[in-house]
Design an enzyme around this catalytic site. Structure first.
Site, mmCIF file in Angstrom:
data_model
loop_
_atom_site.group_PDB
_atom_site.id
_atom_site.type_symbol
_atom_site.label_atom_id
_atom_site.label_comp_id
_atom_site.label_asym_id
_atom_site.label_seq_id
_atom_site.Cartn_x
_atom_site.Cartn_y
_atom_site.Cartn_z
ATOM 1 N N ARG A 104 1.088 -1.166 -0.560
ATOM 2 C CA ARG A 104 0.010 0.122 0.251
ATOM 3 C C ARG A 104 0.865 1.271 -0.625
ATOM 4 O O ARG A 104 1.471 1.304 1.231
ATOM 5 C CB ARG A 104 -0.235 -0.198 0.895
ATOM 6 C CG ARG A 104 -1.678 1.358 1.251
ATOM 7 C CD ARG A 104 -2.821 0.874 2.565
ATOM 8 N NE ARG A 104 -3.415 0.374 2.369
ATOM 9 C CZ ARG A 104 -5.281 0.804 2.790
ATOM 10 N NH1 ARG A 104 -5.563 1.522 3.273
ATOM 11 N NH2 ARG A 104 -5.991 0.297 2.224
ATOM 12 N N HIS A 131 -6.996 0.891 -6.111
ATOM 13 C CA HIS A 131 -7.340 0.228 -5.370
ATOM 14 C C HIS A 131 -8.163 -1.086 -5.952
ATOM 15 O O HIS A 131 -9.508 -1.729 -5.563
ATOM 16 C CB HIS A 131 -8.708 0.680 -4.490
ATOM 17 C CG HIS A 131 -8.681 0.080 -3.242
ATOM 18 N ND1 HIS A 131 -7.433 -0.817 -2.878
ATOM 19 C CD2 HIS A 131 -9.029 0.856 -1.793
ATOM 20 C CE1 HIS A 131 -7.737 -0.631 -0.752
ATOM 21 N NE2 HIS A 131 -8.891 -0.457 -1.087
ATOM 22 N N GLN A 134 -10.373 -3.817 -3.296
ATOM 23 C CA GLN A 134 -11.145 -3.502 -2.720
ATOM 24 C C GLN A 134 -12.220 -4.122 -4.165
ATOM 25 O O GLN A 134 -13.518 -3.526 -3.602
ATOM 26 C CB GLN A 134 -11.058 -2.341 -2.203
ATOM 27 C CG GLN A 134 -12.689 -1.973 -1.869
ATOM 28 C CD GLN A 134 -13.275 -2.651 -0.230
ATOM 29 O OE1 GLN A 134 -12.195 -2.028 0.083
ATOM 30 N NE2 GLN A 134 -14.093 -2.817 -0.957
ATOM 31 N N ASP A 220 -17.056 7.280 -2.005
ATOM 32 C CA ASP A 220 -16.241 7.485 -1.185
ATOM 33 C C ASP A 220 -15.473 8.465 -0.132
ATOM 34 O O ASP A 220 -16.215 9.783 -0.932
ATOM 35 C CB ASP A 220 -15.051 6.682 -1.881
ATOM 36 C CG ASP A 220 -13.912 6.285 -0.556
ATOM 37 O OD1 ASP A 220 -13.898 6.346 0.327
ATOM 38 O OD2 ASP A 220 -12.312 6.305 -1.721
ATOM 39 N N CYS A 260 -16.219 1.757 0.155
ATOM 40 C CA CYS A 260 -14.857 0.883 0.798
ATOM 41 C C CYS A 260 -14.468 0.811 2.226
ATOM 42 O O CYS A 260 -13.751 0.180 3.227
ATOM 43 C CB CYS A 260 -13.925 1.043 -0.084
ATOM 44 S SG CYS A 260 -13.269 2.559 0.391
ATOM 45 N N ARG A 288 -13.801 -9.400 1.788
ATOM 46 C CA ARG A 288 -12.108 -8.712 0.966
ATOM 47 C C ARG A 288 -11.209 -9.653 1.790
ATOM 48 O O ARG A 288 -9.896 -10.229 0.918
ATOM 49 C CB ARG A 288 -11.160 -7.586 2.186
ATOM 50 C CG ARG A 288 -12.425 -6.130 2.353
ATOM 51 C CD ARG A 288 -11.149 -5.626 0.707
ATOM 52 N NE ARG A 288 -10.002 -5.651 0.164
ATOM 53 C CZ ARG A 288 -9.543 -4.253 0.823
ATOM 54 N NH1 ARG A 288 -10.082 -3.019 1.241
ATOM 55 N NH2 ARG A 288 -7.518 -4.623 0.522
#
Ligand code: CP
Ligand code: NVA
Length: 308
Positions: A104, A131, A134, A220, A260, A288
């Site tokens: 990340r 991402h 996700q 988001d 998310c 996830r």
């Protein structure tokens, strides 16, 4: 040795995703039955974090453990990566000691350079631009609730960020349409996102229009990690982009809501929506775990027999 990385959503084709979803369904079922499944015994995952995380760290760490392997948490704050050791050198060293790596970080270029110098598969656990883990979980979650996402309308409300970009890539692969509504000055850039054409999205200045007839509404945070200096400005610019009950009522009756997480109730989403009956955010978070277990199994072991 031939191996794959998972750096952005379009690194995999539709057929590979269908395989991963089939595996994720099986892995999830076994896990819920408390049946031990250790295909990755003696394998080690290194997780490198340059930004904060709850879900990504936990789902990869727990997931690797549940598959019989081990996971090691590395932060740029306390490794030599934070003191200027080149990404390329770090990749060469770390990939000689573990079997798979999740990163990340900030610019996508960092993970690209890391992967180019890695001897083992590299997974994108979020960059400024993408991402993919996700969205893997989100499309799996949509399918669990509503069946195939093909031909459906996904309304994206808010920032043109890593999540938005990845939804747009996924639309080309799964053949659905994204209605994108971002405030002035936060427009999407199809070229930078890496889209092949402009047939899988439509832009709307008015978020209410974007949501009309949608099968799925998603948003988001207004300020992603790394953009904190713009927070005040963004609060003003995004003020009309809160997904509230009134906005949700314009979508299809059975539309789902996704985020998310982490979420800011009262900013990008109203509490009544996030905690309401159309929201599947907790399933997205849980999935996830299952989808990334399928992903690691695939990257390390390739395709398994259909009966598994
Ligand atoms: N959604 C997500 O990636 O959450 P974390 O930042 O907690 O990992
Ligand atoms: N867009 C958000 C997602 C966090 C999981 C960020 O990058 O901060």
């Amino acid at each position: 040795m031939q191996f794959k990385h998972f750096l952005q959503f379009n690194d995999f084709c539709r057929e590979e995703y269908e395989y991963l979803f089939e595996r994720a369904r099986w892995i999830k079922r076994e896990f819920k039955q408390y049946r031990q499944y250790w295909p990755l015994a003696d394998r080690t995952l290194a997780m490198i974090f340059d930004k904060n995380s709850t879900r990504t760290r936990l789902s990869f760490e727990a997931g690797m453990h549940q598959l019989g392997g081990a996971a090691i948490y590395l932060s740029t704050r306390d490794t030599q990566l934070g003191r200027g050791e080149p990404v390329e050198d770090s990749a060469r060293v770390i990939s000689r000691m573990v079997d798979i790596i999740m990163i990340r970080t900030y610019e996508h270029d960092i993970i690209k350079r890391f992967a180019e110098n890695s001897r083992v598969p590299v997974i994108n656990g979020l960059t400024d631009e993408y991402h993919p883990c996700q969205i893997l979980s989100d499309i799996f979650t949509y399918t669990e609730h509503r069946g195939s996402i093909e031909g459906k309308i996904v309304a994206w409300i808010g920032d043109s960020n890593n999540m938005c970009n990845t939804w747009l890539q996924a639309a080309e692969i799964f053949n659905f349409t994204v209605h994108v509504s971002t405030p002035p000055g936060y427009d999407i850039d199809p070229k930078q996102i890496g889209l092949n054409d402009t047939t899988h999205f439509e832009k709307f200045a008015n978020p209410r229009k974007a949501v009309m007839g949608a099968d799925l509404v998603t948003t988001d945070v207004w300020t992603s990690m790394g953009y904190e200096a713009e927070m005040e400005q963004r609060r003003n610019d995004f003020a009309e982009f809160c997904v509230n009950t009134e906005m949700m009522s314009l979508a299809k009756k059975d539309a789902l809501f996704m985020h998310c997480l982490p979420a800011h109730r009262g900013e990008e989403v109203a509490a009544e929506v996030l905690d309401g009956p159309q929201s599947v955010v907790w399933d997205e978070a849980e999935n996830r775990l299952h989808t990334q277990k399928a992903l690691m199994e695939y990257l390390l072991l390739g395709r398994l027999q259909a009966e598994k």
